[in-house]
Design a protein around this motif. Structure first.
Motif, PDB file in Angstrom:
ATOM      1  N   VAL A  97       0.843  -1.203   0.000  1.00 19.22           N
ATOM      2  CA  VAL A  97       0.000   0.000   0.000  1.00 19.22           C
ATOM      3  C   VAL A  97       0.877   1.252   0.000  1.00 19.22           C
ATOM      4  N   CYS A 134      -8.515   0.239  -1.174  1.00 21.24           N
ATOM      5  CA  CYS A 134      -8.337   0.804   0.161  1.00 21.24           C
ATOM      6  C   CYS A 134      -8.396   2.327   0.063  1.00 21.24           C
ATOM      7  N   ILE A 141      -6.484   3.192  -3.238  1.00 17.61           N
ATOM      8  CA  ILE A 141      -5.366   2.329  -3.609  1.00 17.61           C
ATOM      9  C   ILE A 141      -5.926   0.950  -3.921  1.00 17.61           C
ATOM     10  N   ILE A 143      -5.379  -2.957  -4.755  1.00 22.01           N
ATOM     11  CA  ILE A 143      -4.430  -4.061  -4.567  1.00 22.01           C
ATOM     12  C   ILE A 143      -5.105  -5.321  -5.089  1.00 22.01           C
TER      13      ILE A 143
END
Length: 175
Positions: A97, A134, A141, A143
């Motif tokens: 992150v 996130c 972000i 992922i």
């Protein structure tokens, strides 16, 4: 119970601590072995055979190869890694992150903006989804599970090597 990879010093220290606490300890059992015994007890089934039981905890990874015949349990081999667990996976996700945040913003992410607790929750989500998004310091972000798997691949390799070594020790692996 103790981690399977405890050396004699750790076992002795555990016994001393138990005695000082006033406990009467008859046996020290490796955690994976204890898990297998508990499973057999709770299921009500009588186990028979050879089993590999592993324990990937927060900070350690342990594996025991046990042979069970009714109530008789023999530990054939046990090993583990004292610093390999879910906490390491959480740290890997935090780092991922942080890297993505830096790539998006050019700034370093403050540790308080995405904590290990946040990472643990997102890690659980990744076990059910192919990707997560996130919200971190007003940034989104993304992922993917694949990115996360790459980030933790060295930990998985360590666990696999320990499993292979233990199964080789009792000649359980096919040639």
């Amino acid at each position: 119970t103790i981690p399977a990879n405890f050396a004699n010093e750790g076992r002795d220290a555990t016994l001393r601590a138990a005695k000082e606490a006033g406990l009467n300890v008859e046996h020290i059992v490796n955690e994976p072995t204890a898990a297998a015994l508990y499973y057999a007890y709770k299921s009500g089934e009588e186990l028979s055979g050879t089993y590999a039981v592993y324990d990937l905890g927060g900070g350690t990874f342990d594996i025991s190869i046990i042979n069970v015949e009714g109530k008789n349990v023999e530990v054939l081999a046990a090993n583990g890694v004292s610093r390999l667990g879910g906490d390491d996976f959480d740290k890997a996700l935090c780092n991922l992150v942080k890297q993505k945040f830096k790539a998006q913003t050019g700034e370093d992410l403050d540790d308080a903006d995405f904590t290990k607790n946040d990472a643990e929750e997102e890690k659980k989500s990744l076990s059910k989804r192919e990707k997560i998004v996130c919200r971190v310091a007003k940034q989104m972000i993304e992922i993917t599970r694949e990115e996360f798997e790459v980030a933790i691949s060295s930990y998985i390799s360590q666990a696999q090597m320990v499993c292979e070594a233990v199964t080789d020790e009792v000649n359980l692996r096919p040639d």
